[in-house]
Design a protein around this motif. Sequence first.
Motif, short mmCIF file in Angstrom:
data_model
loop_
_atom_site.label_atom_id
_atom_site.label_comp_id
_atom_site.label_asym_id
_atom_site.label_seq_id
_atom_site.Cartn_x
_atom_site.Cartn_y
_atom_site.Cartn_z
N LEU A 1 0.77 -1.21 -0.08
CA LEU A 1 0.14 0.05 -0.12
C LEU A 1 0.98 1.28 -0.03
CD1 LEU A 1 -2.66 -0.93 2.64
CD2 LEU A 1 -2.77 -1.21 0.16
N SER A 2 0.36 2.23 -0.68
CA SER A 2 1.01 3.62 -0.68
C SER A 2 0.09 4.55 -0.91
CB SER A 2 1.97 3.53 -1.79
OG SER A 2 1.12 3.31 -2.94
N ALA A 3 0.39 5.87 -0.86
CA ALA A 3 -0.45 7.05 -1.35
C ALA A 3 -1.26 6.88 -2.54
CB ALA A 3 0.20 8.30 -1.07
N THR A 4 -0.51 6.22 -3.41
CA THR A 4 -1.23 5.91 -4.90
C THR A 4 -1.88 4.62 -5.09
OG1 THR A 4 1.07 5.34 -5.74
CG2 THR A 4 0.36 7.56 -5.94
N ASN A 5 -1.73 3.89 -4.03
CA ASN A 5 -2.19 2.30 -3.89
C ASN A 5 -2.99 2.14 -2.71
OD1 ASN A 5 -2.78 -0.27 -5.23
ND2 ASN A 5 -0.99 -1.27 -3.84
N ALA A 6 -3.86 3.12 -2.33
CA ALA A 6 -4.40 3.27 -1.17
C ALA A 6 -6.18 2.30 -1.13
CB ALA A 6 -4.73 4.49 -0.68
N LEU A 7 -6.26 2.08 0.01
CA LEU A 7 -7.61 1.50 0.31
C LEU A 7 -8.96 2.47 0.30
CD1 LEU A 7 -6.91 -1.04 3.30
CD2 LEU A 7 -6.84 -1.62 0.68
N GLY A 8 -9.82 2.17 0.46
CA GLY A 8 -11.07 3.18 0.63
C GLY A 8 -10.84 3.80 2.13
N ALA A 9 -11.81 3.21 2.99
CA ALA A 9 -11.97 3.67 4.20
C ALA A 9 -11.11 2.44 4.95
CB ALA A 9 -13.21 4.08 4.71
N VAL A 10 -10.67 2.83 6.11
CA VAL A 10 -10.16 2.07 7.28
C VAL A 10 -11.01 2.45 8.51
CG1 VAL A 10 -8.34 0.97 8.54
CG2 VAL A 10 -7.92 1.40 6.30
N ASN A 11 -11.60 1.09 9.14
CA ASN A 11 -12.28 1.27 10.41
C ASN A 11 -11.69 0.10 11.32
OD1 ASN A 11 -14.28 1.92 12.50
ND2 ASN A 11 -15.47 0.47 11.61
N LEU A 12 -10.83 0.48 12.35
CA LEU A 12 -10.56 -0.55 13.25
C LEU A 12 -11.07 -0.09 14.50
CD1 LEU A 12 -6.95 -0.77 12.05
CD2 LEU A 12 -8.88 -1.97 11.22
N SER A 13 -11.93 -0.93 15.03
CA SER A 13 -12.96 -0.33 16.09
C SER A 13 -12.89 -1.35 17.29
CB SER A 13 -14.19 -0.18 15.72
OG SER A 13 -14.99 0.42 16.75
#
Length: 786
Positions: A429-441
């Motif tokens: 992952l990188s700034a140009t190969n990023a996920l959408g949202a991350v939610n760790l709860s």
Amino acid sequence: MSSHQTRTQSAQFKVRPLIGAIALALAAPAAFAAAPAAGALPGTFYSNTTANYSGSGPIATISYSSANNVVMQWGGATSSTLSIAVSPTLASSTATAMNNVAGFNIGAGATLNITNGAAGTGLLISDVTGQASQIYGTVSAGASVGPLFIANANGVVLDANGAVNNGANGVAFLGFAQDAAAFAGATTASVSVSVGAGQTLLTKGDVTVNGAVSAGTVLVAGAGNVNVAQSGAATGWNIFAGENFTYNGGATASGAFAGGSAAVVNLTGGASSGSSAFSGATVVAAGNVNLNNYISSFSSATIAGTLTNNGVLSASTVSAGGVVNNGVINATAASTLTATTGDVVNNGIINASGAVAFSAASTTGNVTNNGSILNAGAVTLSAGASAGTAANNGTINFAPSSAALSMTGFNVNLYGTVNANVGTVATALSATNALGAVNLSAATAGGVLNLGTTLFASTTSTLTGAAVRVVSGGLTDGNGVTVNIGSGPVTSGSNTYGYNLSVFNGATLSAGTAGTVTIAGATGASGSNINLDGTVAGQTIGVNANNINGLGGFNITTSSGGSLTATFSGNFNAPNGAAARSGAGNFLYNYVPVNVASNGTATITLNPTNTATAAQLVNVLVNGSATLASGLTTPVAIGGSVVAQSSAPNSHLVVQATGNLTLGGSGGFYWPGLMYVGNINAGQPGSLSTLGTITLVGNVSNVIPTNVASEGGIWFMTNNPLNITTVAQVLTNTNSWINFPAATGFAAAYGAQNATSTTFNGMVTNPTVNTILNTGVLASNMFYGR
């Protein structure tokens, strides 16, 4: 009979447990005997109808003519229902082999044909010899026989080379005892078991069906182990392991488990993807289900125990009491693994086709990925809210890099590897190969979130937990990061965490160059504590907590327009900084860094909430330039007075900058206690720079409403003259000095001109009423060179 043994009425045959004084009661299941001899056929049986049993060599036929239900029982003796003994008439060589085999057993190469001269309603083959029934040859029933039930409380085995054929009629393999009279007296053929809550079968026969079955529908049912091996589709198959079920030999089959059996189902599919088995089957198990080789998705499954896949399963929806994948799951659509009472664990590979979800419905259920989730869309790992842990120790690989990652539970642990495909290649992952949202709860009351991998996201991300620990890697989301943390010490297992947010050395939480990081904790003595040995970065950073400590600190990611706002009830410093930085006890080393991009300028707003009741300590070193602001208001203005308190907390503020420092602003700058501001050389706390300037653009005050004995002054530690606007004045405490570096001569110069400029003022005791503090212009001897 026991109370739970419900007597079958006219239309239904109940296969029931042998409990109490049943004449044919058996002991615990006997071990399987050796395989029957090749060519062997079963011997004499007892029936409710006249039959002929004859043949030649290893091939024999049992023929009868009855329009009713028929029972053929091997073992036991004649009874009022089974009053007819039927003995075979076969060639002597066959008879010798046959008569040496007890019970309903068919040797390899032997064939037993069963025919009915009338249109029958069903046939029960019952073996009560105390040994399992073993079919290594072939059993073929004619169309007029109707549904065929093979029942043995000590188990039934259909060998891989054996076969049972019943045309379009149903076939049932039952590891249960039987009620011959009830079946014989019923008008239609149906079997069932009904065991009451808290009761269990005394005899639990294993049922193994590894051979070919040709029938309209198939039931394989037992309360012991149920083993089925097939290499193709199993439409119409019903595989039940437990103590309650109903089956009518046709399309109707259902199962439920009041008895709490620990029955186990072992399903073995084909040896290759071209022979994937059990598609269309119904599986109902009170205990565990184990899968081996290549298996297709079932038509439906109700599994109270744990489903363990050790083979290659083609399925998108898997639900059981617990789910363990040690093999491969090839999803055909969005994939869901659900544990209704236990845990979900992936130790193998999930080849996704869209979104992937692990879910534990129990409030204590865990979900864990120790293996690989590949080519996934959105990934959701949901553990139990009151005691469950959602964990990744393996690999999560996303097909589209913009997909979302969500992990929730009482505790959340994200370690291992998270990456996304660029084309078809798994890429970090990188700034140009990023996920959408991350939610760790994790839970904000007692829950712990551990983040130990590197994440990049792009659609605003959230971290939540009573203790949030970024132990390595970290999270970068250019649209913003919100961290929700709990209060006070957090105990998890044998560990107690004193910090509610810990960013470890080398780890980072970042909102990129234009995003906002919000750390939402609680102030107060029992509020949220933060330790930043790593860094928190963003254009705008807001922190709400009790104590803010750490050696890593904050990065303002833009050279202009960035800000840090800290609202806190304790201290904002690095109490062990001098020791960690070889500062030899020098308080100037106990700083939290604030790094401004390209040595630009940022606004730092300090909102201490507890200065009225306790001293709060702030020690910040700015790499770059900063404008200092405060949410506090001075208790007295220049020219005014205030009633003196008997005592008041003396909070300390230390701000060093490698660039410029600006204080005041439209509302002025107030800090209740000692102030130390300085321009320093990069990397050298206390080493004054010739480059930076301290600018006062509004009034600056550090007064506290009491007589201060010491440590109440203001230190302007700069090698350049103060840049003072015409509206700016300074107000300090009683018995306090305005301090400058001794080598600059600024103390004498500002002291000499202050009578005229009236820039520097101090608190003094009213000469008439000593409980009143007045303000006045400082005399020249109140300026001191350090």
